[in-house]
Design an enzyme around this catalytic site. Structure first.
Site, mmCIF file in Angstrom:
data_model
loop_
_atom_site.group_PDB
_atom_site.id
_atom_site.type_symbol
_atom_site.label_atom_id
_atom_site.label_comp_id
_atom_site.label_asym_id
_atom_site.label_seq_id
_atom_site.Cartn_x
_atom_site.Cartn_y
_atom_site.Cartn_z
ATOM 1 N N CYS A 39 1.236 -37.433 -24.929
ATOM 2 C CA CYS A 39 1.387 -38.521 -25.911
ATOM 3 C C CYS A 39 2.364 -39.590 -25.400
ATOM 4 O O CYS A 39 3.523 -39.295 -25.098
ATOM 5 C CB CYS A 39 1.894 -37.947 -27.233
ATOM 6 S SG CYS A 39 2.225 -39.201 -28.486
ATOM 7 N N CYS A 64 -4.619 -37.743 -25.854
ATOM 8 C CA CYS A 64 -4.545 -36.340 -26.324
ATOM 9 C C CYS A 64 -5.930 -35.723 -26.455
ATOM 10 O O CYS A 64 -6.103 -34.518 -26.230
ATOM 11 C CB CYS A 64 -3.776 -36.262 -27.648
ATOM 12 S SG CYS A 64 -4.499 -37.222 -28.990
ATOM 13 N N CYS A 84 -5.483 -45.597 -28.030
ATOM 14 C CA CYS A 84 -5.149 -44.476 -27.127
ATOM 15 C C CYS A 84 -5.939 -43.234 -27.511
ATOM 16 O O CYS A 84 -6.070 -42.900 -28.686
ATOM 17 C CB CYS A 84 -3.652 -44.190 -27.221
ATOM 18 S SG CYS A 84 -3.128 -42.773 -26.231
ATOM 19 N N ASP A 91 6.133 -23.687 -42.303
ATOM 20 C CA ASP A 91 4.969 -23.204 -41.569
ATOM 21 C C ASP A 91 4.059 -22.239 -42.317
ATOM 22 O O ASP A 91 2.908 -22.568 -42.596
ATOM 23 C CB ASP A 91 5.428 -22.568 -40.250
ATOM 24 C CG ASP A 91 4.270 -22.435 -39.266
ATOM 25 O OD1 ASP A 91 3.363 -23.276 -39.349
ATOM 26 O OD2 ASP A 91 4.284 -21.516 -38.453
ATOM 27 N N CYS A 114 -9.276 -24.284 -29.742
ATOM 28 C CA CYS A 114 -7.904 -24.683 -29.372
ATOM 29 C C CYS A 114 -7.195 -23.492 -28.702
ATOM 30 O O CYS A 114 -7.183 -22.381 -29.231
ATOM 31 C CB CYS A 114 -7.168 -25.116 -30.640
ATOM 32 S SG CYS A 114 -5.421 -25.466 -30.389
ATOM 33 N N CYS A 157 -7.465 -32.431 -23.526
ATOM 34 C CA CYS A 157 -7.654 -31.065 -24.034
ATOM 35 C C CYS A 157 -8.581 -30.268 -23.108
ATOM 36 O O CYS A 157 -9.738 -30.645 -22.906
ATOM 37 C CB CYS A 157 -8.226 -31.103 -25.457
ATOM 38 S SG CYS A 157 -8.517 -29.447 -26.112
HETATM 39 C C1 B12 Z 1 -3.001 -23.649 -39.096
HETATM 40 C C2 B12 Z 1 -2.007 -24.248 -38.123
HETATM 41 C C3 B12 Z 1 -2.356 -24.284 -36.779
HETATM 42 C C4 B12 Z 1 -3.758 -23.956 -36.287
HETATM 43 C C5 B12 Z 1 -4.688 -25.148 -36.650
HETATM 44 C C6 B12 Z 1 -4.062 -26.506 -36.288
HETATM 45 C C7 B12 Z 1 -4.557 -27.666 -37.116
HETATM 46 N N1 B12 Z 1 -4.479 -28.841 -36.524
HETATM 47 O O1 B12 Z 1 -4.961 -27.513 -38.272
HETATM 48 C C8 B12 Z 1 -3.532 -23.726 -34.758
HETATM 49 C C9 B12 Z 1 -3.282 -22.257 -34.512
HETATM 50 C C10 B12 Z 1 -4.644 -24.205 -33.853
HETATM 51 C C11 B12 Z 1 -2.219 -24.490 -34.566
HETATM 52 C C12 B12 Z 1 -1.829 -24.979 -33.336
HETATM 53 C C13 B12 Z 1 -0.655 -25.703 -33.140
HETATM 54 N N2 B12 Z 1 0.341 -25.864 -33.990
HETATM 55 CO CO1 B12 Z 1 0.183 -25.371 -35.863
HETATM 56 N N3 B12 Z 1 0.137 -25.125 -37.713
HETATM 57 C C14 B12 Z 1 -0.776 -24.758 -38.583
HETATM 58 C C15 B12 Z 1 -0.294 -24.850 -40.032
HETATM 59 C C16 B12 Z 1 0.128 -23.449 -40.483
HETATM 60 C C17 B12 Z 1 -1.296 -25.445 -41.031
HETATM 61 C C18 B12 Z 1 -1.995 -26.726 -40.544
HETATM 62 C C19 B12 Z 1 -3.094 -27.166 -41.496
HETATM 63 O O2 B12 Z 1 -2.884 -27.299 -42.675
HETATM 64 N N4 B12 Z 1 -4.311 -27.353 -40.958
HETATM 65 C C20 B12 Z 1 -5.473 -27.750 -41.744
HETATM 66 C C21 B12 Z 1 -5.931 -29.129 -41.336
HETATM 67 C C22 B12 Z 1 -7.179 -29.543 -42.140
HETATM 68 O O3 B12 Z 1 -4.883 -29.989 -41.704
HETATM 69 P P1 B12 Z 1 -4.315 -31.114 -40.739
HETATM 70 O O4 B12 Z 1 -4.088 -30.542 -39.395
HETATM 71 O O5 B12 Z 1 -3.169 -31.760 -41.446
HETATM 72 O O6 B12 Z 1 -5.563 -32.067 -40.675
HETATM 73 C C23 B12 Z 1 -5.508 -33.421 -40.997
HETATM 74 C C24 B12 Z 1 -6.251 -34.301 -40.029
HETATM 75 O O7 B12 Z 1 -7.323 -33.580 -39.486
HETATM 76 C C25 B12 Z 1 -6.634 -35.462 -40.923
HETATM 77 N N5 B12 Z 1 -7.983 -35.950 -40.782
HETATM 78 C C26 B12 Z 1 -9.136 -35.299 -40.872
HETATM 79 N N6 B12 Z 1 -10.167 -36.145 -40.710
HETATM 80 C C27 B12 Z 1 -9.646 -37.370 -40.549
HETATM 81 C C28 B12 Z 1 -10.263 -38.585 -40.358
HETATM 82 C C29 B12 Z 1 -9.456 -39.720 -40.241
HETATM 83 C C30 B12 Z 1 -10.114 -41.021 -40.018
HETATM 84 C C31 B12 Z 1 -8.048 -39.607 -40.280
HETATM 85 C C32 B12 Z 1 -7.168 -40.802 -40.132
HETATM 86 C C33 B12 Z 1 -7.443 -38.344 -40.458
HETATM 87 C C34 B12 Z 1 -8.269 -37.258 -40.602
HETATM 88 O O8 B12 Z 1 -6.523 -35.061 -42.282
HETATM 89 C C35 B12 Z 1 -6.202 -33.678 -42.340
HETATM 90 C C36 B12 Z 1 -5.358 -33.402 -43.541
HETATM 91 O O9 B12 Z 1 -4.154 -34.172 -43.487
HETATM 92 C C37 B12 Z 1 0.947 -25.801 -39.867
HETATM 93 C C38 B12 Z 1 2.131 -25.534 -40.810
HETATM 94 C C39 B12 Z 1 1.862 -26.033 -42.197
HETATM 95 N N7 B12 Z 1 2.058 -25.198 -43.190
HETATM 96 O O10 B12 Z 1 1.448 -27.170 -42.347
HETATM 97 C C40 B12 Z 1 1.371 -25.586 -38.394
HETATM 98 C C41 B12 Z 1 1.829 -26.834 -37.588
HETATM 99 C C42 B12 Z 1 0.831 -27.920 -37.869
HETATM 100 N N8 B12 Z 1 1.707 -26.427 -36.210
HETATM 101 C C43 B12 Z 1 2.592 -26.936 -35.461
HETATM 102 C C44 B12 Z 1 2.597 -26.805 -34.042
HETATM 103 C C45 B12 Z 1 3.883 -27.182 -33.327
HETATM 104 C C46 B12 Z 1 1.450 -26.375 -33.369
HETATM 105 C C47 B12 Z 1 1.185 -26.406 -31.854
HETATM 106 C C48 B12 Z 1 1.740 -27.636 -31.156
HETATM 107 C C49 B12 Z 1 1.763 -25.104 -31.228
HETATM 108 C C50 B12 Z 1 1.498 -24.944 -29.758
HETATM 109 N N9 B12 Z 1 2.281 -25.574 -28.880
HETATM 110 O O11 B12 Z 1 0.614 -24.221 -29.357
HETATM 111 C C51 B12 Z 1 -0.367 -26.374 -31.821
HETATM 112 C C52 B12 Z 1 -0.984 -27.798 -31.856
HETATM 113 C C53 B12 Z 1 -2.486 -27.796 -31.848
HETATM 114 C C54 B12 Z 1 -3.063 -29.041 -32.552
HETATM 115 N N10 B12 Z 1 -3.448 -30.044 -31.792
HETATM 116 O O12 B12 Z 1 -3.111 -29.070 -33.781
HETATM 117 C C55 B12 Z 1 3.590 -27.786 -36.225
HETATM 118 C C56 B12 Z 1 3.264 -29.267 -35.972
HETATM 119 C C57 B12 Z 1 4.478 -30.164 -36.045
HETATM 120 C C58 B12 Z 1 4.075 -31.605 -35.942
HETATM 121 N N11 B12 Z 1 4.931 -32.424 -35.339
HETATM 122 O O13 B12 Z 1 3.029 -32.007 -36.402
HETATM 123 C C59 B12 Z 1 3.341 -27.313 -37.691
HETATM 124 C C60 B12 Z 1 3.500 -28.370 -38.792
HETATM 125 C C61 B12 Z 1 4.316 -26.136 -37.938
HETATM 126 C C62 B12 Z 1 5.738 -26.611 -38.215
HETATM 127 N N12 B12 Z 1 6.299 -26.185 -39.337
HETATM 128 O O14 B12 Z 1 6.352 -27.334 -37.476
HETATM 129 N N13 B12 Z 1 -1.564 -24.655 -35.717
#
Ligand code: B12
Length: 385
Positions: A259, A205, A202, A145, A225, A209
């Site tokens: 989901c 999600c 689907c 994380d 969020c 929100c």
């Molecule tokens: C910052 C963070 C948050 C932030 C931002 C969330 C976010 N989505 O970025 C906040 C505080 C909002 C948050 C909330 C939550 N979080 Co959080 N968070 C993180 C953290 C530290 C980093 C995530 C990150 O890198 N974000 C940056 C974005 C750019 O990256 P990304 O989410 O992967 O985005 C991808 C998509 O957007 C995709 N994408 C973008 N454009 C497009 C277009 C197309 C066509 C496609 C296909 C894809 C695509 O590509 C991106 C890069 O892969 C991780 C831990 C870690 N070190 O990874 C935990 C983590 C993601 N969180 C987690 C959890 C559990 C949550 C919550 C469920 C907690 C809760 N119950 O409140 C919520 C869920 C909210 C949500 N819907 O995301 C878990 C998720 C586990 C899982 N099964 O995925 C993690 C992995 C922690 C862990 N070690 O378990 N979180």
């Protein structure tokens, strides 16, 4: 031929170490352990850049500061040859959205209903890492994380599941309820196949929100969020979003809980985290009564402790303001005199919603001079000049 023999030996060692690692992961109670390579997620860095450039990380400045390392595992540690990603099921026994209708009660997101999962996962990963390093004589680093690692795309590349439209990792076996952690190593391990996207048409999600935090499928604007607002964001919360937060006081599970893949989720994990009974449905009245000392004791070992009593009470006051529970008025009045501006401000907002117009005018007439600008803004918002 010597070259062939070398290759055969390397292959045997790769297979043996990979099998050993999986076995250790299962022994530590992880539900999944799969392998990927450090160069497997080139598009993640680009998408992270877009997320940051649009300011969607809000005040999480640490994401911007670690941009380069976070986007590319090779920048974080250039000797990494393999990345093992671990998944731990935390699926709840019942749909956590049930509590959202009970307005006198506070909703704590499922992941925060027991001990801090960072501690639990980190402890287990360290055990695995120690045993793996001893066996392989290779270097290892474990992350969960908080490290600058993009765990979700790595988990997708390793085939634990795919990143759903809510951006979280979805697994065929555990739905949207998986914690992730990783181990980087210099060892050469056998990579697994990535999982493909099974979201199809689907959009449950996205539509569920409460704050419309998804500008597009697969993209989240953290600034809207509820998880970000209640956990990461300091200071007052945008008044337009407050009513939409309902009784969610720490995190939000709506996009996960809706989901459809959850129905296939196995509930049988051996070492699943069990919710603390008193965190399943705590009453808002009880939580509003916590002072600094009782807050620390009550949330000892819980991730909630990290946000501190003041931010926590800010969240509970929002839930109070949304509750319609007049029995909370007295406690909110006391909190309107709290030493902390963020608490005073949110108490004013809650009272403006719980009291009748006449009661609120009378209460405002008795108020003391307010030195803090943010609290003055709350009075103004409530129609008091
Ligand atoms: C910052 C963070 C948050 C932030 C931002 C969330 C976010 N989505 O970025 C906040 C505080 C909002 C948050 C909330 C939550 N979080 Co959080 N968070 C993180 C953290 C530290 C980093 C995530 C990150 O890198 N974000 C940056 C974005 C750019 O990256 P990304 O989410 O992967 O985005 C991808 C998509 O957007 C995709 N994408 C973008 N454009 C497009 C277009 C197309 C066509 C496609 C296909 C894809 C695509 O590509 C991106 C890069 O892969 C991780 C831990 C870690 N070190 O990874 C935990 C983590 C993601 N969180 C987690 C959890 C559990 C949550 C919550 C469920 C907690 C809760 N119950 O409140 C919520 C869920 C909210 C949500 N819907 O995301 C878990 C998720 C586990 C899982 N099964 O995925 C993690 C992995 C922690 C862990 N070690 O378990 N979180």
């Amino acid at each position: 031929m010597p070259d062939d023999r070398e290759a055969e030996k390397a292959d045997k060692r790769r297979k043996a170490l990979t099998a050993f690692l999986r076995q250790e992961a299962l022994a530590q109670g992880f539900d999944l352990c799969r392998i990927t390579r450090p160069d497997a997620i080139p598009e993640a860095a680009i998408r992270l850049g877009q997320f940051l450039d649009k300011g969607r990380h809000g005040t999480m400045g640490w994401m911007e500061e670690t941009r380069e390392r976070r986007g590319d595992p090779r920048v974080l540690w250039n000797e990494t040859r393999s990345i093992a990603v671990f998944g731990l099921n935390y699926g709840p026994d019942e749909d956590p959205r049930g509590i959202l209708e009970r307005r006198d009660t506070a909703a704590i997101s499922v992941y925060a209903r027991n001990r801090d999962y960072h501690d639990i996962i980190k402890g287990r990963l360290k055990e695995i890492a120690t045993r793996f390093a001893a066996r392989s004589k290779e270097d290892v680093k474990v992350f969960v994380d908080t490290a600058p690692v993009m765990e979700k795309p790595l988990a997708g590349a390793a085939g634990l599941g795919w990143q759903g439209k809510h951006t979280n990792l979805v697994s065929r076996a555990f739905g949207s309820w998986l914690f992730l952690g990783s181990m980087f190593t210099t060892a050469d391990l056998e990579p697994d196949e990535p999982e493909i996207d099974h979201c199809g048409s689907c959009r449950a999600c996205l539509d569920v929100c409460p704050t419309s935090a998804f500008p597009a499928p697969y993209q989240l604007d953290a600034r809207r969020c509820i998880s970000y607002l209640t956990i990461e964001h300091k200071g007052p919360i945008d008044p337009e979003l407050r009513p939409l937060i309902g009784n969610r006081i720490y995190g939000c599970d709506d996009c996960l809980a809706v989901c459809p893949w959850n129905k296939f989720a196995s509930n049988a994990s051996e070492m699943k985290l069990v919710a603390r009974d008193d965190l399943r449905e705590p009453s808002i009245a009880f939580l509003l009564g916590l002072d600094d000392a009782t807050f620390r004791t009550f949330f000892s070992g819980s991730p909630i402790k990290r946000i501190g009593r003041d931010r926590f009470i800010r969240n509970v006051l929002i839930a109070a303001g949304n509750s319609g529970e007049r029995s909370l008025i007295e406690r909110c009045r006391e909190l309107a005199a709290d030493p902390l501006p963020v608490v005073r401000g949110m108490a004013v907002w809650a009272l403006s919603r719980l009291m009748t117009a006449g009661e609120f005018t009378a209460f405002a007439a008795q108020r003391r001079d307010e030195a803090d600008e943010e609290v003055r803004a709350e009075w103004k918002l409530a129609g008091v000049r």
